[in-house]
Every structure is written in C-alpha cells, then in structure tokens.
Design a protein around this motif. Structure first.
Motif, PDB file in Angstrom:
ATOM      1  N   GLY A   1      29.885 117.563 -16.400  1.00  0.00           N
ATOM      2  CA  GLY A   1      30.498 118.655 -17.142  1.00  0.00           C
ATOM      3  C   GLY A   1      30.754 118.459 -18.609  1.00  0.00           C
ATOM      4  O   GLY A   1      31.334 119.338 -19.245  1.00  0.00           O
ATOM      5  N   THR A   2      30.340 117.320 -19.180  1.00  0.00           N
ATOM      6  CA  THR A   2      30.697 117.085 -20.582  1.00  0.00           C
ATOM      7  C   THR A   2      29.493 117.023 -21.517  1.00  0.00           C
ATOM      8  O   THR A   2      29.509 117.617 -22.585  1.00  0.00           O
ATOM      9  CB  THR A   2      31.490 115.778 -20.736  1.00  0.00           C
ATOM     10  N   ARG A   3      28.432 116.304 -21.123  1.00  0.00           N
ATOM     11  CA  ARG A   3      27.328 116.034 -22.042  1.00  0.00           C
ATOM     12  C   ARG A   3      26.046 116.756 -21.635  1.00  0.00           C
ATOM     13  O   ARG A   3      25.611 116.675 -20.477  1.00  0.00           O
ATOM     14  CB  ARG A   3      27.067 114.529 -22.133  1.00  0.00           C
ATOM     15  N   ALA A   4      25.432 117.415 -22.612  1.00  0.00           N
ATOM     16  CA  ALA A   4      24.160 118.096 -22.363  1.00  0.00           C
ATOM     17  C   ALA A   4      23.088 117.104 -21.947  1.00  0.00           C
ATOM     18  O   ALA A   4      22.220 117.413 -21.123  1.00  0.00           O
ATOM     19  CB  ALA A   4      23.726 118.855 -23.620  1.00  0.00           C
ATOM     20  N   SER A   5      23.156 115.887 -22.495  1.00  0.00           N
ATOM     21  CA  SER A   5      22.140 114.877 -22.178  1.00  0.00           C
ATOM     22  C   SER A   5      22.166 114.479 -20.703  1.00  0.00           C
ATOM     23  O   SER A   5      21.131 114.117 -20.136  1.00  0.00           O
ATOM     24  CB  SER A   5      22.339 113.637 -23.054  1.00  0.00           C
ATOM     25  N   THR A   6      23.337 114.542 -20.068  1.00  0.00           N
ATOM     26  CA  THR A   6      23.410 114.244 -18.632  1.00  0.00           C
ATOM     27  C   THR A   6      22.571 115.246 -17.849  1.00  0.00           C
ATOM     28  O   THR A   6      21.813 114.886 -16.939  1.00  0.00           O
ATOM     29  CB  THR A   6      24.867 114.285 -18.139  1.00  0.00           C
ATOM     30  N   TYR A   7      22.673 116.514 -18.230  1.00  0.00           N
ATOM     31  CA  TYR A   7      21.964 117.574 -17.515  1.00  0.00           C
ATOM     32  C   TYR A   7      20.491 117.669 -17.914  1.00  0.00           C
ATOM     33  O   TYR A   7      19.725 118.401 -17.288  1.00  0.00           O
ATOM     34  CB  TYR A   7      22.683 118.909 -17.725  1.00  0.00           C
ATOM     35  N   ALA A   8      20.113 116.916 -18.939  1.00  0.00           N
ATOM     36  CA  ALA A   8      18.697 116.843 -19.325  1.00  0.00           C
ATOM     37  C   ALA A   8      17.994 115.661 -18.672  1.00  0.00           C
ATOM     38  O   ALA A   8      16.771 115.527 -18.772  1.00  0.00           O
ATOM     39  CB  ALA A   8      18.580 116.733 -20.847  1.00  0.00           C
ATOM     40  N   ALA A   9      18.772 114.818 -17.985  1.00  0.00           N
ATOM     41  CA  ALA A   9      18.201 113.614 -17.356  1.00  0.00           C
ATOM     42  C   ALA A   9      17.557 113.989 -16.021  1.00  0.00           C
ATOM     43  O   ALA A   9      18.255 114.452 -15.116  1.00  0.00           O
ATOM     44  CB  ALA A   9      19.283 112.565 -17.143  1.00  0.00           C
ATOM     45  N   PRO A  10      16.254 113.796 -15.866  1.00  0.00           N
ATOM     46  CA  PRO A  10      15.590 114.144 -14.595  1.00  0.00           C
ATOM     47  C   PRO A  10      16.206 113.438 -13.399  1.00  0.00           C
ATOM     48  O   PRO A  10      16.283 113.999 -12.303  1.00  0.00           O
ATOM     49  CB  PRO A  10      14.139 113.695 -14.825  1.00  0.00           C
ATOM     50  N   GLU A  11      16.683 112.214 -13.606  1.00  0.00           N
ATOM     51  CA  GLU A  11      17.279 111.453 -12.508  1.00  0.00           C
ATOM     52  C   GLU A  11      18.559 112.133 -11.988  1.00  0.00           C
ATOM     53  O   GLU A  11      18.821 112.146 -10.783  1.00  0.00           O
ATOM     54  CB  GLU A  11      17.614 110.030 -12.954  1.00  0.00           C
ATOM     55  N   TYR A  12      19.332 112.679 -12.919  1.00  0.00           N
ATOM     56  CA  TYR A  12      20.568 113.355 -12.515  1.00  0.00           C
ATOM     57  C   TYR A  12      20.252 114.660 -11.783  1.00  0.00           C
ATOM     58  O   TYR A  12      20.847 114.961 -10.733  1.00  0.00           O
ATOM     59  CB  TYR A  12      21.451 113.634 -13.729  1.00  0.00           C
ATOM     60  N   LEU A  13      19.318 115.421 -12.314  1.00  0.00           N
ATOM     61  CA  LEU A  13      18.955 116.680 -11.682  1.00  0.00           C
ATOM     62  C   LEU A  13      18.409 116.465 -10.278  1.00  0.00           C
ATOM     63  O   LEU A  13      18.647 117.275  -9.370  1.00  0.00           O
ATOM     64  CB  LEU A  13      17.926 117.426 -12.541  1.00  0.00           C
ATOM     65  N   LYS A  14      17.709 115.361 -10.072  1.00  0.00           N
ATOM     66  CA  LYS A  14      17.170 115.051  -8.753  1.00  0.00           C
ATOM     67  C   LYS A  14      18.275 114.609  -7.789  1.00  0.00           C
ATOM     68  O   LYS A  14      18.283 114.993  -6.607  1.00  0.00           O
ATOM     69  CB  LYS A  14      16.115 113.946  -8.867  1.00  0.00           C
ATOM     70  N   ALA A  15      19.217 113.827  -8.289  1.00  0.00           N
ATOM     71  CA  ALA A  15      20.271 113.279  -7.431  1.00  0.00           C
ATOM     72  C   ALA A  15      21.380 114.277  -7.138  1.00  0.00           C
ATOM     73  O   ALA A  15      22.060 114.176  -6.112  1.00  0.00           O
ATOM     74  CB  ALA A  15      20.869 112.032  -8.072  1.00  0.00           C
TER      75      ALA A  15
END
Length: 442
Positions: A348-362
């Motif tokens: 909920g804080t950083r745009a870069s977290t939501y741009a990380a393919p690994e995060y979107l997959k997990a």
C-alpha cells in the motif's frame, strides 16, 4: 470451542511476549526506543531490524511492541507530555496532521535516494501538514471483503462483484456452522476508536449515517445510525464467533487464518497474511471482493497508513530518522521479499512494489489493493453535509476520546448490557457533553 480457545490463547501469549519489559525513561546513548503495534508486519520489521543494527553498529534498537489500544494510549501520553520515552512512534494518518499542528512531531526530509515520488500520492498527502512531511508510511490500507471460496461453493453461493450488506447477511446465515466452529461473519468488536469504531464508522457512512451535522451536533440517534447498529449487532449475534467484544483486527485475523470465519470485512493489509500458506491454513481458499454497500451506497472510503514518526521530544532525532528511512525504503521491501517471500512485502505504500512482477505473481490481491488505495476518498460525501473529514474516523482531536467512549457503549450491545436504542441515546449524550466541554459545540 477447544480450537477457538487455543487460537485466542496463542495470540494472547504472543502479545504478552512481544510487549517486553517496562521501559525506563532514561535510555543509553545510541539506543533508539521504538513504540509499535503488535501487527504481523511490524513483528517482521522487528525481526529484520538486526540487519539495520549490523549496518549501523553505533545504533541499538529497543522495541516496545504493544496491543493497538495500549500503544495509542502510551504514545499519546508520552508525546503530549514530551517525556521523551520514545524516539520512534507508530501512528496513523489520523494523528499525523493533528499532532504536527500541535508541534509534537519532527519534520521528515528524506534524501533523493529514498524516492518520495514512489510513495502513492494519497498516502503521501495524508502524512503532510502545511506542505511538510511528518511521518513515513510503513504500510497503507483500505477496506476489503475476504471470504471462504470453499464455503461459498458448498452452499451454492456466488460473491457478487459488488456485494451489498443485505447480501452479506444472507451469505453469513447460510455458511454459519457453529457445531464445527465455523462462523459466517467476523467483525471488529473490541472497543476503541481505531478498533470497533473504525469499522462501524465506515459501516455507518454507507448506511447514510454520520457523526455530526454542520452545527457539530451529534446525530447518533438518527434512523440511519439505528439501522447501522442493528445490522452490526444482529449479524454478529446470529453468525459471529462467541466473545466478539474481545476481537479486534489481530484476533479476527487469527480466526480467519485458522478456518473459523466465512466472511471478514476489514483491512486490505491482511491479504499478505491470509494468502501466505506459512501463516494461513486457508491460503488456497480465500476470495476477496470490495467492501459491501449499504442503503446509501456511497460515503467516504477507508484510508489508513501505519507510519513511523519522530517526536520532537526525542534526543536522538537524527538516528531515529535514519531508522525510519531504512524501515520504509525500497531496500526494506526487497529484504522482506528475500526473507519472508514477496507475499509478505509491506503493502500500500510504494508504486515500485506493485510494479514488481514477483509481487504481482505472489499476491493475487495486489491490483485490487492498489486501486482501492489510489481511489480511497476520506473526504467523500456523506448523506447530509458534514463539517469534518475522515472515513473510519473523524479528523478532530476529540475523536480519540469520544470514539473510544462510544466504542465501549457499542460493545455493551453485543453482550446484552444495552439495547441498540439505549446505546445510541447514551452515546449521543456523552458525545454532546464532550464537544461542549472542548468548545467545539455550544
């Protein structure tokens, strides 16, 4: 009831362990005392903080990890009295603008490497006052409906793309299985302005209720408030777990993760825990949907961020700012991902977290949460004009006190000490007195 009791016992034991020893007002030079809440993400921060100490051998961290209501009481007292017990405090976007204007918080000025532009705008703006930044967001949240897909399938139910509260009640009735300790719905019942009243205030908005009219007269005896509280009380009594007045965010999280809840309406931050098979027994059975809508169907929307701030009373402000910059940085997100898995990354804080393919997959909930936070509008319309802002709280200094007082009154309806009408009449009177005493209302 054995499994339910063991879940609660384990949770209480964890809270007691984390609370630590009573701190003294004098701390050794080079020691930062950090006050934080006993939520899962903060426990991870405490575990990983050894990496910070390795990189900063001249800074030692002393942790005071407390249950939410206790944390707020301790921190508020310390910061208002300027006793200097804490160098870092965990507070939210309710406190930040109010306390900044009181001169209680140190302005935060991260360097360019921190990349403030990577912080989601709605979150960044909620932590500023008069154009100055006074806290850094550790994680941010909106509100979401979690549900058990397997229970819905077994009952022949389908969660709509946009559920209503009438539908949620019908679903809860059909999936409740008390003999097997499966409860159709879990909601916050623990008293507190940031516990039961955070949820109930949000519920009231979509039922067309609000705290005050334009003259700062409480409206707690309105038909809309009665409808709000009647829905809440009847749902928990019919389909909720026993002892609901003891259940806040953490307790309901434990109940859902251990398979005892069919529906839970609460913070989006729980997604990282419920979808993590290391922490959740139902990780492969969780579905999610938007927060339900009530008769009004609109209203201000929930936005909260647990953030790290430095009181002006800290004698080690520079070191404290070094720590909070580390704990809310891109590198910290990557550290959590490496040690705990991407699903556990602070959301909920950083745009870069939501741009990380690994995060979107997990994290299958990632895009939903991102959109919910981006579009959250605590300043949204209520059914009637209002003189205040906020969705799950009222953005005035008095709310910390009156919200907790009303929360205790509301809890009495769940234990049959009061009827809904009695509780709302009592709350109306107490809030009226409080606002007159503060000088806000005549």
């Amino acid at each position: 009831m054995r499994h339910l009791k063991s879940t609660r016992t384990a949770l209480c034991a964890l809270g007691a362990l984390l609370a630590g020893s009573v701190l003294s007002s004098a701390q050794a030079a080079g020691t930062l005392t950090i006050a934080t809440v006993n939520n899962g993400d903060m426990i991870v921060m405490r575990q990983l903080s050894t990496e910070f100490e390795k990189a900063h051998p001249d800074i030692h961290l002393n942790w005071v990890t407390l249950e939410e209501n206790v944390l707020r009481q301790r921190v508020t007292t310390d910061i208002a009295m300027k006793t200097g017990q804490f160098d870092v405090v965990t507070i939210g976007n309710y406190e930040v603008p109010i306390w900044a204007k009181q001169g209680w918080l140190t302005e935060i000025k991260p360097d360019d490497a921190y990349d403030m532009n990577d912080i989601l705008p709605s979150v960044r703006e909620s932590l500023t006052a008069d154009g100055k930044l006074y806290a850094l967001p550790f994680y941010a949240e909106s509100v979401i409906t979690y549900y058990r897909k397997d229970l819905f399938q077994k009952a022949g139910l389908t969660m709509p793309e946009q559920p209503t509260y009438d539908q949620i009640r019908q679903f809860a009735d059909k999936i409740t299985d008390k003999p097997n300790q499966v409860y159709g719905i879990c909601l916050r019942g623990k008293p507190g302005w940031g516990e039961n009243m955070a949820y109930i205030s949000s519920l009231a908005n979509t039922f067309g209720a609000q705290w005050f009219d334009m003259s700062w007269k409480p409206t707690l005896t309105s038909d809309a408030w009665k409808a709000t509280l009647n829905w809440y009380v009847s749902a928990l009594k019919a389909d909720g777990p026993p002892g609901a007045t003891s259940n806040g965010f953490n307790e309901n999280l434990a109940l859902f993760a251990s398979g005892h809840c069919g529906i839970w309406i609460d913070s989006t931050v729980a997604g990282g825990l419920l979808f993590d098979p290391k922490q959740s027994q139902v990780a492969d059975k969780v579905g999610f949907a938007p927060a339900p809508k009530g008769p009004y169907g609109k209203g201000p929307t929930w936005l909260w961020s647990w953030s790290l701030a430095v009181p002006v009373s800290s004698h080690q402000s520079a070191d404290a700012q070094t720590f909070i910059t580390w704990a809310t940085s891109k590198d910290y997100v990557k550290l959590v991902a490496a040690r705990k898995g991407w699903v556990a990354a602070p959301p909920g804080t950083r745009a870069s977290t939501y741009a990380a393919p690994e995060y979107l997959k997990a994290a299958p909930f990632a895009s939903f949460v991102l959109n919910a936070i981006k579009t959250a509008d605590p300043n949204g319309p209520t059914a009637q004009p209002r003189p205040y802002t906020g969705a799950q709280f009222v953005a005035i200094p008095e709310f910390q006190s009156i919200g907790t007082q009303v929360g205790q009154t509301v809890a009495a309806t769940l234990s049959d000490q009061m009827t809904v009408d009695q509780a709302l009449t009592s709350a109306q009177a107490s809030v009226t007195r409080a606002l007159r005493q503060s000088g806000r209302a005549r």
